[in-house]
Design a protein around this motif. Structure first.
Motif, PDB file in Angstrom:
ATOM      1  N   PHE A 187     -16.366 -72.490 -23.872  1.00 31.45           N
ATOM      2  CA  PHE A 187     -15.671 -72.152 -25.115  1.00 31.45           C
ATOM      3  C   PHE A 187     -15.269 -70.686 -25.155  1.00 31.45           C
ATOM      4  O   PHE A 187     -14.207 -70.338 -25.687  1.00 31.45           O
ATOM      5  CB  PHE A 187     -16.531 -72.504 -26.328  1.00 31.45           C
ATOM      6  CG  PHE A 187     -16.374 -73.927 -26.777  1.00 31.45           C
ATOM      7  CD1 PHE A 187     -15.248 -74.323 -27.479  1.00 31.45           C
ATOM      8  CD2 PHE A 187     -17.339 -74.881 -26.493  1.00 31.45           C
ATOM      9  CE1 PHE A 187     -15.085 -75.636 -27.890  1.00 31.45           C
ATOM     10  CE2 PHE A 187     -17.194 -76.196 -26.895  1.00 31.45           C
ATOM     11  CZ  PHE A 187     -16.060 -76.575 -27.595  1.00 31.45           C
ATOM     12  N   SER A 245     -11.534 -75.884 -35.541  1.00 26.89           N
ATOM     13  CA  SER A 245     -10.757 -75.096 -34.592  1.00 26.89           C
ATOM     14  C   SER A 245      -9.613 -75.920 -34.006  1.00 26.89           C
ATOM     15  O   SER A 245      -8.477 -75.449 -33.906  1.00 26.89           O
ATOM     16  CB  SER A 245     -11.672 -74.586 -33.473  1.00 26.89           C
ATOM     17  OG  SER A 245     -10.951 -73.814 -32.537  1.00 26.89           O
ATOM     18  N   GLU A 270     -13.738 -70.679 -32.092  1.00 28.70           N
ATOM     19  CA  GLU A 270     -14.161 -70.920 -30.706  1.00 28.70           C
ATOM     20  C   GLU A 270     -15.285 -69.961 -30.310  1.00 28.70           C
ATOM     21  O   GLU A 270     -16.244 -70.352 -29.640  1.00 28.70           O
ATOM     22  CB  GLU A 270     -12.977 -70.765 -29.761  1.00 28.70           C
ATOM     23  CG  GLU A 270     -11.971 -71.899 -29.832  1.00 28.70           C
ATOM     24  CD  GLU A 270     -10.807 -71.678 -28.902  1.00 28.70           C
ATOM     25  OE1 GLU A 270     -10.986 -71.838 -27.679  1.00 28.70           O
ATOM     26  OE2 GLU A 270      -9.712 -71.332 -29.387  1.00 28.70           O
ATOM     27  N   LEU A 286      -9.845 -77.357 -25.815  1.00 29.60           N
ATOM     28  CA  LEU A 286     -10.716 -77.571 -26.978  1.00 29.60           C
ATOM     29  C   LEU A 286     -11.185 -79.024 -27.050  1.00 29.60           C
ATOM     30  O   LEU A 286     -12.356 -79.301 -27.361  1.00 29.60           O
ATOM     31  CB  LEU A 286      -9.968 -77.213 -28.262  1.00 29.60           C
ATOM     32  CG  LEU A 286     -10.177 -75.820 -28.844  1.00 29.60           C
ATOM     33  CD1 LEU A 286      -9.234 -75.591 -30.021  1.00 29.60           C
ATOM     34  CD2 LEU A 286     -11.610 -75.623 -29.274  1.00 29.60           C
ATOM     35  N   GLY A 327     -15.894 -76.925 -34.154  1.00 27.99           N
ATOM     36  CA  GLY A 327     -14.994 -77.450 -33.142  1.00 27.99           C
ATOM     37  C   GLY A 327     -13.869 -78.279 -33.745  1.00 27.99           C
ATOM     38  O   GLY A 327     -12.705 -78.136 -33.356  1.00 27.99           O
ATOM     39  N   SER A 331     -12.189 -70.558 -23.035  1.00 26.28           N
ATOM     40  CA  SER A 331     -11.087 -71.190 -23.768  1.00 26.28           C
ATOM     41  C   SER A 331     -10.565 -70.283 -24.875  1.00 26.28           C
ATOM     42  O   SER A 331      -9.358 -70.204 -25.116  1.00 26.28           O
ATOM     43  CB  SER A 331     -11.568 -72.513 -24.363  1.00 26.28           C
ATOM     44  OG  SER A 331     -10.575 -73.096 -25.189  1.00 26.28           O
ATOM     45  N   SER A 332     -11.477 -69.562 -25.535  1.00 26.28           N
ATOM     46  CA  SER A 332     -11.053 -68.660 -26.617  1.00 26.28           C
ATOM     47  C   SER A 332     -10.187 -67.525 -26.087  1.00 26.28           C
ATOM     48  O   SER A 332      -9.289 -67.046 -26.782  1.00 26.28           O
ATOM     49  CB  SER A 332     -12.282 -68.097 -27.337  1.00 26.28           C
ATOM     50  OG  SER A 332     -12.977 -67.170 -26.531  1.00 26.28           O
TER      51      SER A 332
END
Length: 208
Positions: free
Chosen positions: A129, A19, A184, A103, A16, A132-133
């Motif tokens: 996640f 990223s 992610e 993120l 995390g 979000s990716s």
């Protein structure tokens, strides 16, 4: 070697942080798209090589902000292709910063769910996640489409022969965005695995 719950959530936390750092660096640098001039054949354009980011372009060692703001420009004066490209650019500069914000919130959710060792919270954060990716993926992919269409429009206006000595490529800033997307996905997978492990650990006392 047996993987522990702590190792999984620690790995997810490290991914995390990486990223977030990769995407923040990507957004803050201007090596998304690189234009190189063949100086041997075009001596009059030795300072025309450039590299650009989402909001600025570095041309001949001088930084310039984009002259057209996709949110304030008068669209009635533009052609259909110019409107499409501006819309795509506007979408990119919204999606990727939003993904960076997501993120940050995802990291907070991941920390809380890991400390609680809650299978439900861990699964929900993993799903978060993954979603979000998709935003990062869409933003980076749309930038690539935008760049190819901009090049095609330039070829249409000036002719392919005029661009024969010009080489274009995507730079390391875009590659960092792709790395952020990959991490992610990795975070989501790690948290899902941690959720399954937490669920099994909760079941053990009840069956004893």
């Amino acid at each position: 070697m047996k993987v522990t719950f702590g190792a999984l959530v620690t790995a997810a936390g490290v991914c995390g942080l990486l990223s977030f750092a990769f995407l923040a660096t990507s957004l803050g640098t201007d090596y998304w798209y690189i234009i190189e001039i063949n100086h041997a054949n075009m001596s009059d354009f030795k300072n025309m090589s450039s590299h650009s980011g989402l909001w600025s372009i570095n041309e001949g060692g001088k930084m310039h902000a984009y002259s057209i703001d996709p949110f304030t420009v008068n669209y009635s004066r533009l052609s259909d292709s110019e409107r499409r490209m501006l819309n795509m650019h506007g979408a990119v500069v919204v999606m990727l910063p939003l993904s960076l914000v997501l993120l940050l919130f995802g990291g907070i959710c991941g920390l809380v769910s890991s400390l609680a060792r809650s299978p439900v919270l861990l699964t929900s954060t993993a799903s978060y996640f993954f979603i979000s990716s998709l935003l990062t993926l869409c933003g980076a992919s749309l930038y690539i489409i935008y760049s190819y269409q901009a090049l095609a429009e330039t070829e249409r206006l000036v002719g392919q022969q005029s661009l024969a000595n010009i080489h274009t490529s995507f730079g390391w800033s875009l590659h960092l965005a792709w790395l952020s997307f990959s991490l992610e996905i990795t975070i989501g997978a790690l948290l899902l695995t941690a959720a399954q492990m937490a669920k099994l650990q909760h079941r053990v006392p009840s069956t004893a």
